[in-house]
Design a protein around this motif. Sequence first.
Motif, PDB file in Angstrom:
ATOM      1  N   GLN A  92      -2.549  -7.990   4.911  1.00  0.00           N
ATOM      2  CA  GLN A  92      -1.908  -6.782   5.429  1.00  0.00           C
ATOM      3  C   GLN A  92      -1.332  -5.821   4.552  1.00  0.00           C
ATOM      4  O   GLN A  92      -1.669  -4.569   4.542  1.00  0.00           O
ATOM      5  N   GLN A  95      -3.949  -3.890   2.593  1.00  0.00           N
ATOM      6  CA  GLN A  95      -4.714  -3.082   3.069  1.00  0.00           C
ATOM      7  C   GLN A  95      -4.148  -1.926   3.298  1.00  0.00           C
ATOM      8  O   GLN A  95      -4.447  -0.751   3.274  1.00  0.00           O
ATOM      9  N   ASP A  96      -2.666  -1.954   3.689  1.00  0.00           N
ATOM     10  CA  ASP A  96      -1.801  -0.881   4.026  1.00  0.00           C
ATOM     11  C   ASP A  96      -1.570   0.015   2.792  1.00  0.00           C
ATOM     12  O   ASP A  96      -1.649   1.160   2.829  1.00  0.00           O
ATOM     13  N   ARG A  98      -3.821   0.419   0.165  1.00  0.00           N
ATOM     14  CA  ARG A  98      -5.138   0.941   0.172  1.00  0.00           C
ATOM     15  C   ARG A  98      -5.168   2.073   1.071  1.00  0.00           C
ATOM     16  O   ARG A  98      -5.916   3.203   0.596  1.00  0.00           O
ATOM     17  N   VAL A  99      -5.000   1.917   2.215  1.00  0.00           N
ATOM     18  CA  VAL A  99      -5.093   3.003   3.277  1.00  0.00           C
ATOM     19  C   VAL A  99      -4.229   4.349   2.720  1.00  0.00           C
ATOM     20  O   VAL A  99      -4.641   5.501   2.941  1.00  0.00           O
TER      21      VAL A  99
END
Length: 110
Positions: A92, A95-96, A98-99
């Motif tokens: 997570q 992912q955060d 990368r976003v």
Amino acid sequence: MTDEDQQQRLEQLEARIAAAKQAQAPTPRADEHYSQAQHAWRMVIELVAGLGIGFGIGYGLDWLLGTIPIFLVLFTMLGLAAGIKTMLRSAQEMQDKRVAEEADMKDGEP
């Protein structure tokens, strides 16, 4: 030398410096591959550490209490659950990150 000659030589020097910097710049794909491998190993180590700690606690309790390997099984399962939870938290975070990077790139575009 005139000012125009100096200006022209300065522009040529700047162009050569920019070309040299471009040639020495690492490829982003190679860095990304290394980064992804690093994250994958981190997740594997987190899972194995959870299993190992759970196994060690369970074995130790069984040895101290002289019981059947019920604590070994119980704490190994708890260690597995803790390792998976830690892996999911790491995923997570990645992912955060990368976003956020993609959002920064979109904001920076004209």
